[in-house]
Each structure stands twice: as C-alpha cells, then as structure tokens.
Design a protein around this motif. Sequence first.
Motif, PDB file in Angstrom:
ATOM      1  N   VAL A  74       0.759  -1.309  -0.051  1.00  0.00           N
ATOM      2  CA  VAL A  74       0.115   0.009   0.016  1.00  0.00           C
ATOM      3  C   VAL A  74       0.964   1.245   0.043  1.00  0.00           C
ATOM      4  O   VAL A  74       0.613   2.190  -0.761  1.00  0.00           O
ATOM      5  N   ARG A  75       1.770   1.157   0.720  1.00  0.00           N
ATOM      6  CA  ARG A  75       2.853   2.381   0.867  1.00  0.00           C
ATOM      7  C   ARG A  75       3.377   2.748  -0.373  1.00  0.00           C
ATOM      8  O   ARG A  75       3.621   3.507  -1.047  1.00  0.00           O
ATOM      9  N   ASP A  76       3.928   1.421  -1.052  1.00  0.00           N
ATOM     10  CA  ASP A  76       4.612   1.718  -2.534  1.00  0.00           C
ATOM     11  C   ASP A  76       3.575   2.225  -3.480  1.00  0.00           C
ATOM     12  O   ASP A  76       4.140   3.124  -4.366  1.00  0.00           O
ATOM     13  N   GLU A  77       2.249   2.032  -3.397  1.00  0.00           N
ATOM     14  CA  GLU A  77       1.424   2.242  -4.341  1.00  0.00           C
ATOM     15  C   GLU A  77       1.105   3.712  -4.192  1.00  0.00           C
ATOM     16  O   GLU A  77       1.202   4.533  -5.104  1.00  0.00           O
ATOM     17  N   LEU A  78       1.175   4.305  -2.875  1.00  0.00           N
ATOM     18  CA  LEU A  78       0.884   5.518  -2.641  1.00  0.00           C
ATOM     19  C   LEU A  78       2.250   6.546  -3.094  1.00  0.00           C
ATOM     20  O   LEU A  78       1.994   7.786  -3.458  1.00  0.00           O
ATOM     21  N   GLU A  79       3.124   6.075  -2.837  1.00  0.00           N
ATOM     22  CA  GLU A  79       4.500   6.588  -3.182  1.00  0.00           C
ATOM     23  C   GLU A  79       4.743   6.721  -4.806  1.00  0.00           C
ATOM     24  O   GLU A  79       5.026   7.615  -5.119  1.00  0.00           O
ATOM     25  N   GLN A  80       4.192   5.577  -5.360  1.00  0.00           N
ATOM     26  CA  GLN A  80       4.169   5.657  -6.692  1.00  0.00           C
ATOM     27  C   GLN A  80       3.223   6.796  -7.243  1.00  0.00           C
ATOM     28  O   GLN A  80       3.785   7.455  -8.179  1.00  0.00           O
ATOM     29  N   LEU A  81       2.270   7.130  -6.997  1.00  0.00           N
ATOM     30  CA  LEU A  81       1.294   7.920  -7.254  1.00  0.00           C
ATOM     31  C   LEU A  81       1.866   9.322  -6.889  1.00  0.00           C
ATOM     32  O   LEU A  81       1.808  10.356  -7.905  1.00  0.00           O
ATOM     33  N   LEU A  82       2.501   9.340  -5.809  1.00  0.00           N
ATOM     34  CA  LEU A  82       2.857  10.840  -5.411  1.00  0.00           C
ATOM     35  C   LEU A  82       4.031  11.190  -6.390  1.00  0.00           C
ATOM     36  O   LEU A  82       4.401  12.156  -6.570  1.00  0.00           O
ATOM     37  N   ASP A  83       4.767  10.295  -7.005  1.00  0.00           N
ATOM     38  CA  ASP A  83       6.069  10.676  -7.487  1.00  0.00           C
ATOM     39  C   ASP A  83       5.752  10.886  -8.929  1.00  0.00           C
ATOM     40  O   ASP A  83       6.489  11.373  -9.993  1.00  0.00           O
ATOM     41  N   ASP A  84       4.367  10.487  -9.551  1.00  0.00           N
ATOM     42  CA  ASP A  84       4.208  10.754 -10.828  1.00  0.00           C
ATOM     43  C   ASP A  84       2.959  11.604 -11.163  1.00  0.00           C
ATOM     44  O   ASP A  84       1.843  11.209 -10.830  1.00  0.00           O
TER      45      ASP A  84
ATOM     46  N   TYR B 223      -2.174  10.526   3.930  1.00  0.00           N
ATOM     47  CA  TYR B 223      -2.263   8.691   4.266  1.00  0.00           C
ATOM     48  C   TYR B 223      -1.078   8.058   4.047  1.00  0.00           C
ATOM     49  O   TYR B 223      -0.975   7.082   4.569  1.00  0.00           O
ATOM     50  N   PHE B 224      -0.215   8.862   3.226  1.00  0.00           N
ATOM     51  CA  PHE B 224       1.126   8.109   3.065  1.00  0.00           C
ATOM     52  C   PHE B 224       2.008   8.064   4.313  1.00  0.00           C
ATOM     53  O   PHE B 224       2.618   7.225   4.637  1.00  0.00           O
ATOM     54  N   MET B 225       1.859   9.638   5.015  1.00  0.00           N
ATOM     55  CA  MET B 225       2.489   9.723   6.465  1.00  0.00           C
ATOM     56  C   MET B 225       1.724   8.582   7.378  1.00  0.00           C
ATOM     57  O   MET B 225       2.707   7.821   8.061  1.00  0.00           O
ATOM     58  N   GLN B 226       0.491   8.351   7.153  1.00  0.00           N
ATOM     59  CA  GLN B 226      -0.112   7.417   8.248  1.00  0.00           C
ATOM     60  C   GLN B 226       0.339   6.050   8.028  1.00  0.00           C
ATOM     61  O   GLN B 226       0.630   5.105   8.932  1.00  0.00           O
ATOM     62  N   ILE B 227       0.442   5.630   6.712  1.00  0.00           N
ATOM     63  CA  ILE B 227       0.897   4.079   6.557  1.00  0.00           C
ATOM     64  C   ILE B 227       2.290   4.125   6.515  1.00  0.00           C
ATOM     65  O   ILE B 227       2.614   2.922   6.829  1.00  0.00           O
ATOM     66  N   ASP B 228       3.031   5.186   6.631  1.00  0.00           N
ATOM     67  CA  ASP B 228       4.399   5.090   6.907  1.00  0.00           C
ATOM     68  C   ASP B 228       4.554   4.846   8.301  1.00  0.00           C
ATOM     69  O   ASP B 228       5.577   4.151   8.517  1.00  0.00           O
ATOM     70  N   GLY B 229       3.801   5.411   8.962  1.00  0.00           N
ATOM     71  CA  GLY B 229       3.834   5.495  10.652  1.00  0.00           C
ATOM     72  C   GLY B 229       3.648   3.766  11.024  1.00  0.00           C
ATOM     73  O   GLY B 229       4.512   3.551  11.694  1.00  0.00           O
ATOM     74  N   THR B 230       2.604   3.432  10.277  1.00  0.00           N
ATOM     75  CA  THR B 230       2.375   2.021  10.432  1.00  0.00           C
ATOM     76  C   THR B 230       3.496   0.849  10.245  1.00  0.00           C
ATOM     77  O   THR B 230       3.978   0.061  10.974  1.00  0.00           O
ATOM     78  N   LEU B 231       4.216   1.302   9.051  1.00  0.00           N
ATOM     79  CA  LEU B 231       5.361   0.331   8.577  1.00  0.00           C
ATOM     80  C   LEU B 231       6.330   0.590   9.592  1.00  0.00           C
ATOM     81  O   LEU B 231       7.185  -0.315   9.661  1.00  0.00           O
TER      82      LEU B 231
END
Length: 388
Positions: A205-215, A282-290
Amino acid sequence: MAAAGGEAAAAALAAAKKRAASRSWILFDAAGEERELDADKYAIMHRVDINARDLRILDPLLSYPSTILGRERAIVLNLEHIKAIVTSEEVLLRDPSDENVIPVVEELRRRLAPSSAAQHDGKDNLSGQHDAEAAEEDESPFEFRALEVTLEAICSFLDARTTELETNAYPALDDLTSKISSHNLDKVRKLKSGMTRLTARVQKVRDELEQLLDDDDDMADLYLSRKLAGASSPVSGSGGPNWFPASPTIGSKISRASRASAATIHGNENDVEELEMLLEAYFMQIDGTLNKLTTLREYIDDTEDYINIQLDNHRNQLIQLELFLSSGTVCLSLYSLVAGVFGMNIPYTWNDGHGYVFKWVVIVSGLFCAFMFVTIVAYARHKGLVGS
C-alpha cells in the motif's frame, strides 16, 4: 424431446455461468442514493467504461496486490479487502456484506451524503444560491471524497492489525527471553510469520501511494471531474455527456464541471496539489504503520540475538562440563590401570611378605591422579578454555 432437453440444459448452464459471474455490489451516488446491485461483469464494464483486465483486479478469487488505477472515467481501487470502482458521480463497492467491508460502507454512507446546501439548491433566493455555490466550491470532488474514505479505511485497518500484533508480540518475546521452551518458540514463530505477511501488505500500500505521489501524470488521471469538465465544455455542445445519469444535484455538478473546465482553460490541468496533499496525509499514516512493524522486527531480531547468545553460553557450559568429565575419566583410567596391574593373579616374589605396600600404592596412585586432574584444569583455565 432430446432437443428440448438439450436446450433446457444449455439454458441452465448459461444461467449458472451468469450467476457465477455475478457479484454483489453496493452503489453510492452523489445524490445520496444507495442501492444494491447484482450485476455481472459485462454490465459493470459498460456502466463505468473499463475493460475486463481492470475488472479482473477486483476479483476476490484472484490474488492481486494493492492497486490504484486511474482510467478515463473511473478509478479502480484494490486495497486489500476494499475493492471499489469510483467515478465522478458513483462509487461501486464489492462484497458489502463482508465483515471488514461493513465499516467502509457505513463511512461511505455518512461521508458521501449531499450537503444541506446542495439539497436546497434551486429552492432558495439568489443569495442562497450564491452561498450554495460557494460551499460547493469549497467541497472536494466526489471522487476524492470516496478515495479519502477508502484510504482512511485501509490505513486504519492495517494500523489496527499492527497494534493487535504488537499487543501479542511483545509479551511473547519477553516470555521467550525469560524461558526458552518449545511452546514459546512456536508462539514467536507464528507471530513473526504473521508480522512478515502484514509488513508485505503494508509495504505494498505504501509503495502504491509513493508511486502515485512520484508521478504527476498518474495523479492527474484521478481528476475525473476535471476530465468530465473537459469533455462537457461549451465547445462540445450545450448538453451534458450522454453516459451520465440525471440526478437531483445535476445543476451543482455542471457548475463544478464548468469551474474545472475554466481551470483547464487557464492552464491548471496539471495542478494536482489537492490530491497530492490528500495522498501525502495517508502516505504518512501508512508510513507510520510500517515504522511500527519495522520497530517490532528490530525487537524480534534483538530477541533472537539475545536467545542465540544464551544458547551459545549454554553450549559453552556444556563444553566445559565435557572437558571436566573427560579429564576426570583420564585420571580415573590411570588409577584403574595401576589397580589392574597390581590386581593381576600372577605369582611375583615381591608380592610375598609386603602386604603393607598396598595402602601406599592406593594412596600414591590417588594423589597422582588428583594432581594430574588439577594440572589439566589449571592449564585449561590458563589458556582460557574454561571460565574462571
């Protein structure tokens, strides 16, 4: 009769295939309406204008990783148990009766309800209409509100699973450090296996959000209202797009589309700041979970290192014990050798009349063996082979 029976069997088979292809969906629209759908995949594909490959991602019988896809008129969401299709006016959520999906349904029911200003649009005076339009301008697009609900649900779900895992893992690890047993080892093994699987899910989930944020292009594809506004601009005619059903808030939707079209004309079609802020939250939230899972993994690794040190220490103690026993065995073997030599039933002349020698042989042999044992142990301690 045979032909009629064959036709009936074929019809039954076709009906069975249709029932197999049908899945339970729940639909929410921007007008606040909610209804159940039992539509097959072809009806869903035609309704939201996506292809079969995209719809296959939402099949619960197939294992696909978490994905957020932006299409021309829809957003395809596959986030763990949340499988949904979002358009600029509708949300189709799969398997609403699932126990993990029910909270998402309730949140969608609450968050996607039309505002009071939109419900009274067209009934107030001119100033009231102006206030309603201002409130509409401050409101996020429908697809972003639906996306926010799904992201919030999946982030909360994964965070809850992480908290539950932490609650079970830390006491189990502490029990293992205090007592190494097969029961505690098996419990920690199961917890570590569950943590590995959960980490992989959170990471995806984090990678998917990061991929969206990068593009920025991928984020721009999620602006369905903006693309709808471009398709329904005055250049294409005065009527709305024929694929969209009428609703009580169609006036406000056309108003939003006109504003988005104006933004596009002024060169803001690449402005993705609103979505970027939403995804970053939500990226920060899922990053906190990770990070919680990473901390737990480090704690498990530290516990494993501590357990290995304990086992190495026990192994060294066993080696020392084996050294002591081996040294004692050698010394006793020499003592037994002396006893065996003097115990032989062979006539020797020096055996006659020298009975007092027996006690000296026993005493001297014992002292010599004890001295040899002490010498071996002292040498081992001097060389650091055993502890002090």
